[in-house]
Every structure is written in C-alpha cells, then in structure tokens.
Design an enzyme around this catalytic site. Sequence first.
Site, mmCIF file in Angstrom:
data_model
loop_
_atom_site.group_PDB
_atom_site.id
_atom_site.type_symbol
_atom_site.label_atom_id
_atom_site.label_comp_id
_atom_site.label_asym_id
_atom_site.label_seq_id
_atom_site.Cartn_x
_atom_site.Cartn_y
_atom_site.Cartn_z
ATOM 1 N N SER A 68 -13.992 -2.657 -1.995
ATOM 2 C CA SER A 68 -14.219 -1.294 -1.516
ATOM 3 C C SER A 68 -15.300 -0.595 -2.342
ATOM 4 O O SER A 68 -16.447 -1.003 -2.315
ATOM 5 C CB SER A 68 -12.884 -0.553 -1.553
ATOM 6 O OG SER A 68 -13.000 0.687 -0.935
ATOM 7 N N HIS A 84 -6.658 -2.454 4.120
ATOM 8 C CA HIS A 84 -7.561 -2.255 2.983
ATOM 9 C C HIS A 84 -6.995 -2.769 1.652
ATOM 10 O O HIS A 84 -7.762 -3.233 0.800
ATOM 11 C CB HIS A 84 -7.873 -0.760 2.862
ATOM 12 C CG HIS A 84 -9.103 -0.454 2.074
ATOM 13 N ND1 HIS A 84 -10.370 -0.784 2.529
ATOM 14 C CD2 HIS A 84 -9.286 0.144 0.872
ATOM 15 C CE1 HIS A 84 -11.270 -0.386 1.635
ATOM 16 N NE2 HIS A 84 -10.640 0.182 0.617
#
Length: 396
Positions: A160, A365
């Site tokens: 990320s 995620h």
Amino acid sequence: MSRRVALLIWIFLHATLAQDDPIKEDADLSTVELIEKYGYPGESHTVETEDGYFLTMHRIPRPNAKPVLLMHGLLDSSATWVMMGPEKGLGYWLYDQGYDVWMGNVRGNVYSRKHASYTPDESEFWDFSFHEIGIFDLPKIIDYVLEQTDNTDLHYIGHSQGTTSFWIMGSERPEYMEKIKFMQALAPVAFFKDSKSPPLNFLGATKLSSTLLLQMLGPNEFLPKNEFIETISAAVCDGTEFGAQLCSNTLFLFTGFDQEQLNETMLPTILGHAPAGASTKQILHFGQMRSLNDFRKYDYGPLENQLRYKSLLPPKYKLENVSAKVGLYYGQNDWLAQPADVTTLYFQLPNVVFKYLVDYPKFNHLDFMWGIDARELLYDRMLESMRYYENEQMIN
Ligand SMILES: *[C@@H]1O[C@H](CO)[C@@H](O)[C@H](O)[C@H]1NC(C)=O
Ligand SMILES: *[C@@H]1O[C@H](CO)[C@@H](O)[C@H](O)[C@H]1NC(C)=O
C-alpha cells in the site's frame, strides 16, 4: 506450610497460568520481542534522515544472504510482517527461504517517533506526508541496508503506502532505482478513481480545502474524533460482533475486512499493533489523490502552490521515471487498490514485468499480510519471482 495451603496455592497458580492467553500477550510485544519469542534472531537498527527523523528498522538477520526490505502501509508498522507467527508471517517465510530480512518503519509510527529538533507533541514533527517518506525515509533506509550488508542492490516488497512512497522515490530520486533488484508491490496505490474506502471517499468528496481540513482535524498525528469515526464506521460495522471489534479502529475504517481470511483468534494481536500512527497531512494527501483523481504532490491551494511549485496545481509525480523492475499484486475486494486503478498504474510504469490478481475473489487490503491463506495464494509465487529475477540477472 500445611499441605492444604500448598494445594490451594498450586490450584491458584495453575488457574492464573491457564488464563494467560498467549495470543493476547503478543499484543504487547514489540517487533523484535515477537521475532525472538518465535525462536528467530531479531535486531533493531536506527538511522537519522536528512531532515532529522530517527527511524527504527527491524531485521531477521541472515548475514551474507541477499537482503530483502519490507515496507509497511499506512497506520501500520514492521510488526505487520511477523505478528502472525512463523506459519503465516511473510518475514519468517523469507528468512526461512534464505533471505536477510529487513523491515522498515516510517516517520511517525510507534517505532519512529524521535526527531533531532521536535517532539511528537509539536506540530512541526507531523508536518509530513508520504512525499517525505519517499524522498527521505526510503533512500536512507535503502542506503543503510546496502552499506550494512555490502550489497549494491536489494529486493523491495511494499504494501500500500509502501508502494506509493516507492513511486515517489522513483520520481524524485531516480538514482535509487539502480539499487532495486526487484520491487514487488502488494496492493499498489497511486490512483483512487474506484476507491471504496469510506473515509477516503469522504475526504475526496468534501469541498473544504486541505488547509481548512488540516486546521479542523489538527495538524498533528491523525487521531480522529469520535464524530468522524461514527460518521464513517457504519460502512465497516456489519452488525456482527466480529465487525464491532473492528469498526472503531482507524486502520480497518480505511480498509474494511474479510472475515474469512482474518483469523479471529489473532484479533487482539492485530488490534494491539495497529493503528501504529500517521500524520493528518498524510491522510489528507491520500484524500487529494482521490479528489484530484491523479497522483500529484501535496496540494496547498493555488496561492501556496504557486510559491512552492510555480504552478497552481501541484506537479504530477513522474511515474515514467520509476525504472525499477516491478511486479504488481492486487485483490478483487481491495477497497483501496481496485483492479481498474491498478491497471491505470500498470500502463504508466515503464518496467512492470507482470501484474497478478490474487486468485480469491474476497481478497482484501489487509489479507496481503494477515490472510489465513496468504502463503498459498501469494507468498509462494512471490518467492518464485524473486528467484527468477535473481537468476535472470546472473545469466545476463
Ligand atoms: C488462527 O490463529 C491461531 C493462533 O495462532 C492458530 O492456532 C489457528 O490455527 C489459526 N487458524 C487458522 C485457520 O489459520
Ligand atoms: C525521466 O523520464 C524522462 C521521460 O521518459 C526521461 O527523459 C528522463 O531521462 C528520465 N530521468 C531519469 C533520471 O531517469
């Protein structure tokens, strides 16, 4: 002491010991304590950046082996790679497969809250975004690892924001691209057109300027007030008790969760380590990426932009200068790195060798680090790619 008293003491001690939950304890252990608890060697290293931040790195050392650097995402820390234990954690897995494992911590998180001139109580300390992480923290960390290990390049794995800051390093300090053998981007972030993240979409939709938002939220550490959390959390709470444990945690507010891949037994450990700290400015910069629908430097508003950048809009980052060899990994159910946005990034980076959609529709995620099946779904393939690109370079 009578036998009876001794027996009572014995029962008491055993009852207390039985109550000790080994997983709960992990919530309070530091990254190095976790590593050592699981029987691996652990080290801490500190570097000072050009602008005065002291960053702590953690290492599972394998001297003379190829170094791999792992960079965590927003509100996260080095603990993310090891807290799931040796069966699951990517940090141990890479060490077991013969790598020298280094795990960075960026400015502002629990392991990197010291500065040469400021304390975390001062706004000056928090006056940074992932821009500064990309131009100061990553280069310093990379130089240190290469120097300590006597290497000229290393493997980079980012999650990320650990990818966002890498693209910024490639744009602003392209000389660092030569020091990267192979970059593996987990949940890569540069574009948010399709973002499903409630707080990000909220920030992206507001008409308030970042300057005003910064004043409202406080130009310090991102510690949102209850009203903000309540506004957002309805989207994350799903009415189950499992969801209720997560829906006030700022990290899960951004990412949501995937109940099937998130091991409920590990929740106390996870919640003990995340969120690990970030600046409000960092969060607002992500919000700007959503509202401008572009990957640009921090937007200070037209007047200050003109002074700082000599243009009304902040300049675009130069993705075309990210010349390192890159592999992109993404998940269908990732609120922050949606497949269409990863495709946009894929077409703008000059040296992507593959993009890989994880073969599990609910992959989210956080599953990249914590997913129950992350090893089978992802890590085996990552390891194969690392070996392939090492050998390719040896043949050439
Ligand atoms: C969940 O974590 C616990 C504690 O580490 C472990 O014993 C268990 O096997 C894990 N469950 C799964 C499905 O991986
Ligand atoms: C950055 O990219 C531009 C456009 O491709 C190229 O002309 C320039 O040489 C690159 N700069 C560096 C330092 O790689």
